[in-house]
Design an enzyme around this catalytic site. Structure first.
Site, short mmCIF file in Angstrom:
data_model
loop_
_atom_site.label_atom_id
_atom_site.label_comp_id
_atom_site.label_asym_id
_atom_site.label_seq_id
_atom_site.Cartn_x
_atom_site.Cartn_y
_atom_site.Cartn_z
N ASP A 167 32.45 30.78 35.08
CA ASP A 167 33.52 30.06 34.50
C ASP A 167 34.29 29.10 35.61
OD1 ASP A 167 33.35 31.20 32.24
OD2 ASP A 167 33.94 33.16 33.10
N HIS B 31 32.45 39.05 40.17
CA HIS B 31 31.60 39.74 38.85
C HIS B 31 31.23 40.86 38.96
CE1 HIS B 31 28.64 39.30 35.90
NE2 HIS B 31 29.23 38.01 35.45
N1 COA Z 1 40.67 37.47 42.90
C1 COA Z 1 41.07 38.48 43.88
N2 COA Z 1 40.43 39.75 43.93
C2 COA Z 1 39.44 39.89 43.18
C3 COA Z 1 38.84 39.27 42.25
C4 COA Z 1 39.76 37.86 41.95
N3 COA Z 1 39.13 37.21 41.16
N4 COA Z 1 37.81 40.02 41.68
C5 COA Z 1 37.85 41.09 42.13
N5 COA Z 1 38.71 41.20 43.21
C6 COA Z 1 39.03 42.51 44.09
C7 COA Z 1 39.35 43.42 43.25
O1 COA Z 1 40.88 43.37 43.08
C8 COA Z 1 38.77 44.53 43.91
O2 COA Z 1 39.76 44.85 45.23
P1 COA Z 1 39.90 46.24 45.91
O3 COA Z 1 38.60 46.77 46.39
O4 COA Z 1 40.83 46.09 47.01
O5 COA Z 1 40.46 47.26 44.46
C9 COA Z 1 37.75 44.14 44.55
O6 COA Z 1 37.88 42.79 44.49
C10 COA Z 1 36.19 44.32 43.79
O7 COA Z 1 36.53 44.02 42.43
P2 COA Z 1 36.18 44.83 41.25
O8 COA Z 1 37.50 44.75 40.34
O9 COA Z 1 35.86 46.24 41.44
O10 COA Z 1 35.29 44.22 40.34
P3 COA Z 1 34.91 44.37 38.77
O11 COA Z 1 33.59 44.19 38.71
O12 COA Z 1 35.69 45.47 38.14
O13 COA Z 1 35.64 43.00 38.03
C11 COA Z 1 35.75 40.97 37.41
C12 COA Z 1 34.90 41.90 37.78
C13 COA Z 1 35.20 39.72 36.96
C14 COA Z 1 36.60 41.38 36.11
C15 COA Z 1 36.77 40.62 38.44
O14 COA Z 1 36.31 40.08 39.66
C16 COA Z 1 37.94 39.51 37.85
O15 COA Z 1 38.95 39.84 37.38
N6 COA Z 1 37.73 38.18 38.10
C17 COA Z 1 38.51 37.01 37.80
C18 COA Z 1 38.25 37.02 36.20
C19 COA Z 1 37.13 35.96 35.93
O16 COA Z 1 36.80 35.10 36.55
N7 COA Z 1 36.41 36.69 34.98
C20 COA Z 1 35.23 35.91 34.52
C21 COA Z 1 33.88 36.82 34.66
S1 COA Z 1 32.39 35.92 34.28
#
Ligand code: COA
Length: 382
Positions: free
Chosen positions: A318, A266
């Site tokens: 979700d 998140h």
């Molecule tokens: N699966 C695997 N790795 C994940 C992940 C996931 N669902 N969510 C985050 N990560 C990883 C990222 O790749 C990143 O890795 P890195 O440091 O090696 O680059 C690290 O964890 C930090 O995440 P980050 O991308 O900075 O978080 P964010 O705040 O930009 O993104 C989301 C948040 C929600 C977009 C992201 O967690 C995601 O794509 N989740 C899956 C989709 C989802 O469930 N969305 C609903 C949100 S309510």
């Protein structure tokens, strides 16, 4: 007298850390995993307040008395039906259309039949918001009934918001357990600060665009799998894993191949999403009420544990919604539309706040393209 130049604000990719609005609707404390609606902790609302009470709270700023709630429910019930052209649009949509595309277009079309569409006064916007909250379940149920080859059903005025939606979807009233699970889901997803779709609604309404325009834009933003589309994507992941014994290998492979696991992580909650535990509890209850021995909740818990062995990432709203909605008999392809049924309340309340704020949202951009190019007329470009 010389004035010192004003430093340009630093670029914030993804607007991370940027405070772009003030709101009195909901607050999200990511560090401590706390969500409140108008100061009420989500843990107090979950299971104790109905979705209708929460919508009233968001729209009017206070929880309703029993009399206020009764009148509000009556108004909502009276507004559930759709103009015939909207039903015709839904039943004419090609089978290949995604439910979210049909919902977005139906909501946009509802503007044609809204006599107050251009009126963005507080009073008119509240009336239109109430109507949209009432109409969303009818639209989504009609999309499903049509796709499943069943007759579209009229709303049942004897049933509450959640129970009526399940009735229109399945063609018969559902169990008390199912109705309570649906209601809890709607309560938990009603608002969530400045998430991507809500921000979209606020940006659209900041131009003085009407409510239907703003909500149509918000539906577009909700569709992606990084936002509302994550429940559908989560359920598809659980179905793909297919067996409890395959969970660890699936997660290990996902991390090895940098495949994101849907429903995990998140932007704001870095130590857990407070809504997840309620959804887990109710997904479990719904699972136990099934006779088929499905194990999607255990699989989801297995995914959660396996992810934590790789990285400190937790389930978001979700994640457990996915099996819960599945056990409610909601087709996975409809999950994002069901999210919208709840969130239309939050979007509308934010639009009203944005109208009061009366400020155009228009951030700057850091230009990184070429500079000082020499223009060559078309005839000389070879
Ligand atoms: N699966 C695997 N790795 C994940 C992940 C996931 N669902 N969510 C985050 N990560 C990883 C990222 O790749 C990143 O890795 P890195 O440091 O090696 O680059 C690290 O964890 C930090 O995440 P980050 O991308 O900075 O978080 P964010 O705040 O930009 O993104 C989301 C948040 C929600 C977009 C992201 O967690 C995601 O794509 N989740 C899956 C989709 C989802 O469930 N969305 C609903 C949100 S309510």
């Amino acid at each position: 007298m010389s004035t010192s130049p004003v430093a340009a604000p630093a670029f914030a990719k993804g607007l991370v850390g940027v405070i772009a609005a003030q709101t009195a609707l909901s607050s999200v404390d990511g560090a401590n995993g706390v969500l409140t609606y108008r100061g009420f902790n989500i843990h107090d609302l979950a299971g104790q307040a109905s979705y209708e009470e929460v919508v009233y709270l968001l729209f009017h700023g206070a929880l309703p008395t029993a009399a206020q709630l009764g009148a509000f429910q009556q108004e909502l019930t009276a507004q559930r039906a759709l103009p015939q052209p909207i039903l015709d649009h839904i039943t004419a949509a090609p089978a290949s259309a995604t439910p979210m595309d049909v919902l977005r277009t139906a909501v946009s079309m509802l503007a044609y039949y809204e006599p107050e569409v251009e009126d963005i006064s507080l009073e008119a916007t509240l009336r239109k918001a109430l109507k949209l909250v009432a109409q969303f379940p009818t639209v989504v149920a009609a999309i499903h009934r049509h796709n499943a080859g069943h007759a579209v059903l009229a709303p049942n005025g004897a049933l509450g918001h959640a129970a009526n939606f399940l009735y229109m979807l399945h063609g018969q009233a559902q169990s008390d357990l199912s109705n309570r699970a649906m209601d809890l889901y709607l309560v938990l997803l009603a608002d969530h600060s400045l998430n991507a779709s809500t921000f979209t609604a606020r940006v659209a309404s900041s131009t003085n665009a009407d409510l239907h325009a703003a909500i149509t834009a918000a539906i577009g933003a909700l569709k992606g799998n990084l936002h509302g589309g994550a429940a559908e994507a989560t359920m598809n992941t659980l179905l793909e894993i297919g067996d409890l014994g395959r969970v660890d290998a699936f997660v290990d492979n996902a991390f090895a191949t940098k495949r994101k696991i849907m429903g995990i992580g998140h932007r704001i909650y870095k130590s857990g999403d407070p809504r997840a535990r309620h959804l887990l509890e109710w997904a479990r209850r719904m699972e136990q009420a099934q006779a088929n021995g499905a194990q999607y909740v255990d699989m989801a818990l297995g995914v959660e544990a396996a992810v934590l062995r790789h990285k400190e990432l937790y389930p978001n709203v979700d994640f457990f919604s996915a099996p819960m909605l599945y056990y409610l008999g909601i087709p996975t392809a409809l999950d994002t539309c069901v999210f919208a049924i709840s969130r239309v309340a939050g979007w509308s309340a934010h639009v009203i706040e944005q109208y009061k704020d009366a400020t155009l949202i228009r951030p700057g951009a850091d230009y990184i393209g070429p500079k000082h190019q020499t223009f060559v007329p078309l005839v000389d470009r070879g």
